[in-house]
Write a protein that holds these residues in place. Structure first.
Motif, PDB file in Angstrom:
ATOM      1  N   SER A 149     -26.138  16.819  12.084  1.00 18.88           N
ATOM      2  CA  SER A 149     -25.409  15.577  12.311  1.00 18.88           C
ATOM      3  C   SER A 149     -26.247  14.373  11.891  1.00 18.88           C
ATOM      4  O   SER A 149     -27.348  14.155  12.407  1.00 18.88           O
ATOM      5  CB  SER A 149     -25.034  15.450  13.796  1.00 18.88           C
ATOM      6  OG  SER A 149     -24.301  14.274  14.026  1.00 18.88           O
ATOM      7  N   SER A 173     -23.526   8.170  10.558  1.00 16.33           N
ATOM      8  CA  SER A 173     -22.535   7.870   9.536  1.00 16.33           C
ATOM      9  C   SER A 173     -22.737   6.464   8.972  1.00 16.33           C
ATOM     10  O   SER A 173     -23.448   5.634   9.549  1.00 16.33           O
ATOM     11  CB  SER A 173     -21.122   8.003  10.112  1.00 16.33           C
ATOM     12  OG  SER A 173     -20.157   7.931   9.085  1.00 16.33           O
ATOM     13  N   TYR A 186     -21.164  13.834  10.698  1.00 21.90           N
ATOM     14  CA  TYR A 186     -21.676  12.472  10.845  1.00 21.90           C
ATOM     15  C   TYR A 186     -21.275  11.911  12.199  1.00 21.90           C
ATOM     16  O   TYR A 186     -20.205  12.246  12.731  1.00 21.90           O
ATOM     17  CB  TYR A 186     -21.147  11.581   9.721  1.00 21.90           C
ATOM     18  CG  TYR A 186     -21.608  12.039   8.361  1.00 21.90           C
ATOM     19  CD1 TYR A 186     -22.808  11.590   7.815  1.00 21.90           C
ATOM     20  CD2 TYR A 186     -20.854  12.960   7.627  1.00 21.90           C
ATOM     21  CE1 TYR A 186     -23.244  12.027   6.576  1.00 21.90           C
ATOM     22  CE2 TYR A 186     -21.292  13.413   6.389  1.00 21.90           C
ATOM     23  CZ  TYR A 186     -22.486  12.938   5.868  1.00 21.90           C
ATOM     24  OH  TYR A 186     -22.917  13.388   4.653  1.00 21.90           O
ATOM     25  N   GLN A 187     -22.121  11.062  12.746  1.00 22.92           N
ATOM     26  CA  GLN A 187     -21.886  10.518  14.086  1.00 22.92           C
ATOM     27  C   GLN A 187     -22.104   9.017  14.113  1.00 22.92           C
ATOM     28  O   GLN A 187     -22.470   8.401  13.122  1.00 22.92           O
ATOM     29  CB  GLN A 187     -22.827  11.182  15.083  1.00 22.92           C
ATOM     30  CG  GLN A 187     -24.313  10.885  14.845  1.00 22.92           C
ATOM     31  CD  GLN A 187     -25.189  11.484  15.925  1.00 22.92           C
ATOM     32  OE1 GLN A 187     -25.539  12.660  15.872  1.00 22.92           O
ATOM     33  NE2 GLN A 187     -25.546  10.660  16.914  1.00 22.92           N
ATOM     34  N   LYS A 208     -20.125   6.403  14.504  1.00 21.69           N
ATOM     35  CA  LYS A 208     -19.208   5.482  13.830  1.00 21.69           C
ATOM     36  C   LYS A 208     -19.020   4.230  14.677  1.00 21.69           C
ATOM     37  O   LYS A 208     -18.977   4.283  15.899  1.00 21.69           O
ATOM     38  CB  LYS A 208     -17.858   6.170  13.607  1.00 21.69           C
ATOM     39  CG  LYS A 208     -16.789   5.268  13.009  1.00 21.69           C
ATOM     40  CD  LYS A 208     -15.445   5.988  12.944  1.00 21.69           C
ATOM     41  CE  LYS A 208     -14.369   5.111  12.307  1.00 21.69           C
ATOM     42  NZ  LYS A 208     -14.065   3.895  13.075  1.00 21.69           N
ATOM     43  N   TRP A 233     -15.343   5.571   8.196  1.00 23.62           N
ATOM     44  CA  TRP A 233     -16.750   5.894   7.937  1.00 23.62           C
ATOM     45  C   TRP A 233     -16.836   7.302   7.384  1.00 23.62           C
ATOM     46  O   TRP A 233     -15.848   8.036   7.358  1.00 23.62           O
ATOM     47  CB  TRP A 233     -17.575   5.757   9.229  1.00 23.62           C
ATOM     48  CG  TRP A 233     -17.897   4.333   9.594  1.00 23.62           C
ATOM     49  CD1 TRP A 233     -17.071   3.248   9.535  1.00 23.62           C
ATOM     50  CD2 TRP A 233     -19.143   3.827  10.097  1.00 23.62           C
ATOM     51  NE1 TRP A 233     -17.704   2.112   9.961  1.00 23.62           N
ATOM     52  CE2 TRP A 233     -18.978   2.441  10.316  1.00 23.62           C
ATOM     53  CE3 TRP A 233     -20.365   4.425  10.381  1.00 23.62           C
ATOM     54  CZ2 TRP A 233     -20.009   1.638  10.804  1.00 23.62           C
ATOM     55  CZ3 TRP A 233     -21.392   3.619  10.876  1.00 23.62           C
ATOM     56  CH2 TRP A 233     -21.217   2.248  11.083  1.00 23.62           C
ATOM     57  N   LYS A 264     -17.090  11.074   6.873  1.00 25.82           N
ATOM     58  CA  LYS A 264     -16.629  12.181   7.710  1.00 25.82           C
ATOM     59  C   LYS A 264     -17.196  13.493   7.170  1.00 25.82           C
ATOM     60  O   LYS A 264     -17.748  13.538   6.077  1.00 25.82           O
ATOM     61  CB  LYS A 264     -15.094  12.240   7.697  1.00 25.82           C
ATOM     62  CG  LYS A 264     -14.399  11.034   8.283  1.00 25.82           C
ATOM     63  CD  LYS A 264     -12.881  11.195   8.183  1.00 25.82           C
ATOM     64  CE  LYS A 264     -12.153  10.008   8.766  1.00 25.82           C
ATOM     65  NZ  LYS A 264     -10.691  10.141   8.664  1.00 25.82           N
ATOM     66  N   TYR A 320     -16.444  13.681  11.429  1.00 30.81           N
ATOM     67  CA  TYR A 320     -17.094  13.111  12.589  1.00 30.81           C
ATOM     68  C   TYR A 320     -17.558  14.217  13.539  1.00 30.81           C
ATOM     69  O   TYR A 320     -16.850  15.202  13.762  1.00 30.81           O
ATOM     70  CB  TYR A 320     -16.147  12.180  13.338  1.00 30.81           C
ATOM     71  CG  TYR A 320     -15.676  10.993  12.531  1.00 30.81           C
ATOM     72  CD1 TYR A 320     -16.549  10.271  11.724  1.00 30.81           C
ATOM     73  CD2 TYR A 320     -14.347  10.570  12.590  1.00 30.81           C
ATOM     74  CE1 TYR A 320     -16.116   9.181  10.992  1.00 30.81           C
ATOM     75  CE2 TYR A 320     -13.908   9.478  11.860  1.00 30.81           C
ATOM     76  CZ  TYR A 320     -14.795   8.780  11.059  1.00 30.81           C
ATOM     77  OH  TYR A 320     -14.368   7.700  10.333  1.00 30.81           O
TER      78      TYR A 320
END
Length: 317
Positions: A180, A183, A222-223, A225, A231, A233, A235
């Motif tokens: 992860s 983002s 991704y984290q 946001k 944003w 992705k 997420y």
């Protein structure tokens, strides 16, 4: 004498609403972070976001604050101390993009005793949203620096990260390993920001070093946001819920874009995302801690700074 300035994102001076408000206002007013026109963004920021988000974020900072202070600052200090021990003939300092100690004064202090200064952002993957502000603040001082723009593909960095992941993966039977990354706005990617490519390369670099980790178990997400705009992705939070629906209830989480524990790892991941996963029916949720004050990371940064300065000298010759 050579100098080295390590730069991290920053932290409020304290976990009070007033100090968090000051920190967020500086952070969210940086055009490298928020590309929206200030004429549109600033009224929204000052009229809605700061009044509502400051007190809420302050409660989160209160959860993670230690006797020594902000975990991000504490670990950055320790990293700088480790690097200083590895580079006794250098002057090593640290600064923050937002908050204190600020980049400009830190560089000016180094420049009084150092002939050459290496600027090393503590972000493995390059993106405008982190490096842009650092480079601009450094340039505003008119002090020559040799900047490190990324280290996601450095073999020693990947070796450390792979060792951390490999040891954690062996501790339990995991259905999924999530890499992860923080983002960034999708608009930045459309404008050519290399960040997602470097994130994917980081994940792949770890996998290349862990042949026993099944590729089908690994996902890049991704984290963190922020705001209503799209944003990068997928997420993390959505992925955690989807995994449970697919019967994958044992997850190992790796956060390679964070080299030190901070609000995103300690509160967002350890608390918020953990609760989301468990509430959805998940069983095991384990995190690989950031590198923090791992001595191997300090050695790597010291070596990287030396090599960067040597490379710059060769280029000038």
């Amino acid at each position: 004498m050579n100098g080295l300035l390590l730069v991290n994102l920053g932290s409020p001076a304290s976990p009070t609403t007033a100090d968090v408000h000051t920190y967020l206002q500086q952070f969210l007013s940086d055009r490298n972070v928020i590309e929206m026109s200030p004429a549109l963004w600033q009224p929204l920021l000052r009229g809605i976001i700061l009044p509502t988000r400051s007190w809420r974020s302050a409660t989160f900072y209160q959860h993670i604050w230690t006797k020594e202070g902000s975990p991000l600052v504490v670990y950055t200090q320790r990293i700088a101390q480790q690097v200083q021990r590895r580079l006794p003939d250098w002057q090593v300092a640290y600064a923050m993009t937002y908050g204190q100690p600020a980049i400009g004064p830190a560089l000016e202090k180094l420049a009084t005793t150092c002939d050459h200064i290496v600027l090393l952002p503590l972000f493995p993957q390059y993106t405008q949203s982190t490096h842009g502000g650092i480079l601009q603040q450094a340039a505003a001082t008119n002090i020559p620096v040799t900047a490190v723009h990324h280290f996601y593909d450095e073999p020693s960095y990947l070796d450390i990260l792979a060792d951390q992941v490999g040891q954690a993966y062996q501790q339990a039977d995991y259905d999924t390993v999530l890499f992860s990354y923080h983002s960034i706005p999708s608009a930045m990617v459309k404008h050519g920001d290399p960040y997602p490519t470097e994130c994917q390369a980081t994940t792949q670099g770890v996998l290349d070093r862990l042949p026993d980790l099944p590729r089908e178990k690994v996902q890049t997400v991704y984290q963190s946001k922020f705001g209503p705009m799209p944003w990068q992705k997928p997420y993390l939070k959505n992925t955690l819920m989807q995994l449970v629906e697919l019967g994958k209830r044992n997850v190992l989480l790796v956060t390679p874009s964070f080299v030190a524990d901070c609000l995103e790892t300690l509160e967002e991941d350890y608390v918020d995302n953990y609760q989301t996963f468990k509430a959805s029916g998940g069983d095991r949720y384990q995190m690989v801690a950031p590198m923090n004050d791992d001595p191997r990371f300090g050695r790597f940064l010291a070596d990287l700074a030396q090599r960067q300065l040597t490379k710059a000298g060769d280029a000038d010759a």
